[in-house]
Design an enzyme around this catalytic site. Structure first.
Site, mmCIF file in Angstrom:
data_model
loop_
_atom_site.group_PDB
_atom_site.id
_atom_site.type_symbol
_atom_site.label_atom_id
_atom_site.label_comp_id
_atom_site.label_asym_id
_atom_site.label_seq_id
_atom_site.Cartn_x
_atom_site.Cartn_y
_atom_site.Cartn_z
ATOM 1 N N VAL B 133 0.821 -1.217 0.000
ATOM 2 C CA VAL B 133 0.000 0.000 0.000
ATOM 3 C C VAL B 133 0.853 1.264 0.000
ATOM 4 C CG1 VAL B 133 -1.891 -1.147 1.213
ATOM 5 C CG2 VAL B 133 -0.207 0.154 2.532
ATOM 6 N N GLU B 134 2.165 1.098 0.044
ATOM 7 C CA GLU B 134 3.024 2.289 0.029
ATOM 8 C C GLU B 134 3.809 2.331 -1.285
ATOM 9 O OE1 GLU B 134 4.643 3.475 3.965
ATOM 10 O OE2 GLU B 134 3.761 1.634 4.707
ATOM 11 N N MET B 135 5.070 1.872 -1.288
ATOM 12 C CA MET B 135 5.875 1.997 -2.499
ATOM 13 C C MET B 135 5.826 0.737 -3.374
ATOM 14 S SD MET B 135 8.872 4.132 -0.563
ATOM 15 C CE MET B 135 9.934 4.701 -1.868
#
Lengths: 346, 346
Positions: B133-135
């Protein structure tokens, strides 16, 4: 014997110097080195306070509805002033329609955007802030955001000292414009134009000669090596739809003139080696291939591998030195600051 | 008469000075001023080359699968080292589970993340790069990306001179850690601890007195005014589910110990005025309300409006001065650089 050799060497050196001067004379008729000072912009005098405000705004993600995107997001100053993507990602993970152009030296373009629909950077700056697929904000919400933070009120007052209500969407754009005008990047090619013979390799000089001889410089000329004039992409031969998508008719959307179908502003070529992928579609990652496509589509020529390498060596000499940019320190939100929203309107 | 008045004034001034010294003595038992030099980190000696590499990596969006996010995206150095959002937006417009903490002074925390699951910043740095959900990247893809650019190979070699294969995911994290360790922000409270009586307002001193008297400093202490020790959110009285969502059990996920349900690391309070919204849920935007919630939930006290204002004045004195950060110039991609993808895995 020694004297003859020395004479021959001296003659060769002289001939080389003369050739260099010839090439420089030819180049000087087509190109101009970057100015040594920050270019002035029309109807928007710069001041240190306005430049500082513009820098703060350029970096402020609170200009976007979500709080995720700032000007810097797609015009990243660490990576050549663009975002190294086919087309940018914006609000709601939507993709923009065209490749993000570099902000570096953009002040020198005759007009902004791939289709030239904005006359200057202050007009340009208002576009992405409001575009639903980019920052998805509204002028009213931007002004409410800026007015909610005392420091911004002070900074706008200092930047626009004669105005009664200085915090406005127009003034936001003007401040961003004067900051962006500072982003000019002197390159080896400028040093060579200015008389430094050693600034260009022989390979780059060969590329420059080709660039002039083949006719690349008919469109990519001037101080920004392009950035002015409108030409059909596929002047001689249309590239395939994977590179020139049929749905994007370029400047036709601006002028509604049939002649302007698939017409785009000639791209400025400074820092081109840093700003892959290429073309308005962002479909080509390799600069050499982009050069070959241009030769075929615009000039109707299949250039040799060696020629393509030489042209790329010339283009590499347009990679400039970034001005040092120190990050601004932005004011904190207050209770009155509109909250970010990641919602995507239907 | 004049002499009596002068004497009275002098006595009051002396009493004031004595009171200031008393408060400083008390504070010195609980807090420590920031060091005057960049803190060393364990098993990772700093060097200028390593710090420069770490800065480049911190700003490089190509550490993310999409090319959209860098460390800087959520730990924005222009806005207090965080992103001013409830929870961060990442790959595919997904939202992270918890509010992004500030990177400023984070080197001084005993452990990283709200639940302390990373021992230090080098362990922390690996998390978001890989989080879907981030990078949304992988270590292999990160290393391939970095190795594809000659300048990064040179920079890693200079930063890790004794290593045969210096470009690694571990070394990426180590370089980021030493750069982040430079991000310390001396504040008025430090100046006051160091003996400058004028650095704190009377309001802030009243707030500091309350902070010590009421027991805030039982958890928020030390050089980072918190950032060490784990405590239940709702020690005395659980806040409502809108602030303490039932689904996030905090440190329980790390230790699997029932006692650790809804336990979090005490937040470090430096620059807290810059890092709204508050709590791991990011649900509270107003610092005064956050203080009132803390008083009720952790101390079982309803504090007065005046007391809340005084506490906020003290917290404001923890807003520090950012070190000047000049943007790095990152290398351009090559033909070997993995291309960004905005696809979201199912």
């Amino acid at each position: 014997m020694k004297r003859i050799l020395a004479l021959a060497l001296a003659t060769t050196a002289l001939a080389g110097a003369a050739a260099a001067d010839d090439l420089r004379d030819r180049a000087a008729q087509t190109f101009k080195p970057l100015p040594s000072t920050v270019p002035a912009v029309a109807d928007n005098p710069a001041s240190p306070a306005k430049i500082d405000l513009g820098k703060a705004l350029f970096f402020d993600p609170r200009l976007s509805a979500s709080g995720v995107f700032s000007c810097y997001s797609c015009h990243n100053l660490t990576t050549g002033g663009d975002d190294n993507m086919e087309t940018s990602v914006g609000h709601g993970w939507q993709k923009g329609p065209r490749n993000a152009p570099t902000v570096l030296n953009a002040v020198l373009n005759e007009a902004q955007f791939w289709d030239g629909r904005a006359d200057d950077l202050k007009a340009q700056a208002k576009g992405p802030v409001q575009a639903g697929v980019e920052m998805a904000n509204t002028p009213d919400n931007v002004v409410a955001t800026l007015k909610s933070m005392p420091a911004y009120n002070d900074w706008f007052a200092a930047a626009f000292p004669d105005e009664v209500d200085p915090v406005s969407f127009d003034n936001m754009a003007k401040a961003i414009e004067v900051f962006e005008a500072t982003l000019i990047t002197p390159a080896p090619f400028d040093a060579w134009l200015n008389g430094d013979d050693a600034a260009l390799s022989d390979q780059a000089k060969a590329g420059l000669t080709l660039f002039l001889d083949k006719g690349c410089s008919a469109c990519h000329s001037g101080v920004n090596i392009g950035g002015h004039g409108y030409y059909p992409f596929g002047l001689v031969e249309k590239p395939g739809a994977e590179i020139l998508p049929v749905g994007d008719k370029g400047r036709f959307a601006v002028t509604a003139t049939a002649d302007d179908e698939y017409v785009f502003r000639a791209a400025p070529l400074r820092n081109i080696a840093l700003t892959a992928p290429y073309f308005h579609s962002g479909k080509v990652w390799d600069l050499k291939i982009a050069v070959q496509i241009m030769a075929e589509s615009q000039l109707g020529e299949a250039i040799t591998d060696t020629e393509a390498d030489q042209l790329v060596a010339f283009l590499d000499s347009l990679t400039g030195t970034m001005p040092a940019v120190t990050l601004p320190v932005l004011p904190a939100e207050t209770a009155a600051t509109p909250r970010p929203t990641t919602n995507v309107l239907p």
